[in-house]
Design a protein around this motif. Sequence first.
Motif: not given
Length: 123
Positions: A9-34
């Motif tokens: 709520y400070f930066s207004e950015k959403a993030s996602v924590k994913l299960s192991m082996d899928h963590e890159a999807f979380g990094t990708w969504l956090g960077q690209e999918g706001q």
Amino acid sequence: MEFEFRKDYFSEKASVKLSMDHEAFGTWLGQEGQSIAWVEELLTHILAIQKRAVTDFKLVGSEFSLLMNNDEVQVINHSLLNDLDEIDLEGDLSFYDLEIEASCGFEDFIKLIESWLEFLQSQ
């Protein structure tokens, strides 16, 4: 694939924590999918694959590329793509990093993206 959405709520950015082996999807969504518009555009491409209007789709982002067909989806960091020419594939495969490359089934990916859109819209 298990996932949990969060909002800073400070930066207004959403993030996602994913299960192991899928963590890159979380990094990708956090960077690209706001952006909701960005996610809706991605869903348009997903629908085109589902209807078999296209067989595959590639989305090149600032740090990651998304490769998608009706069976599998892969997200891979550009640094890994650049390093593939220098890697001896017969040798040690220690270059693999869960935060820069991941793949999943097409249906699991659809659930992730639809849920991500719902989360962004609810904020």
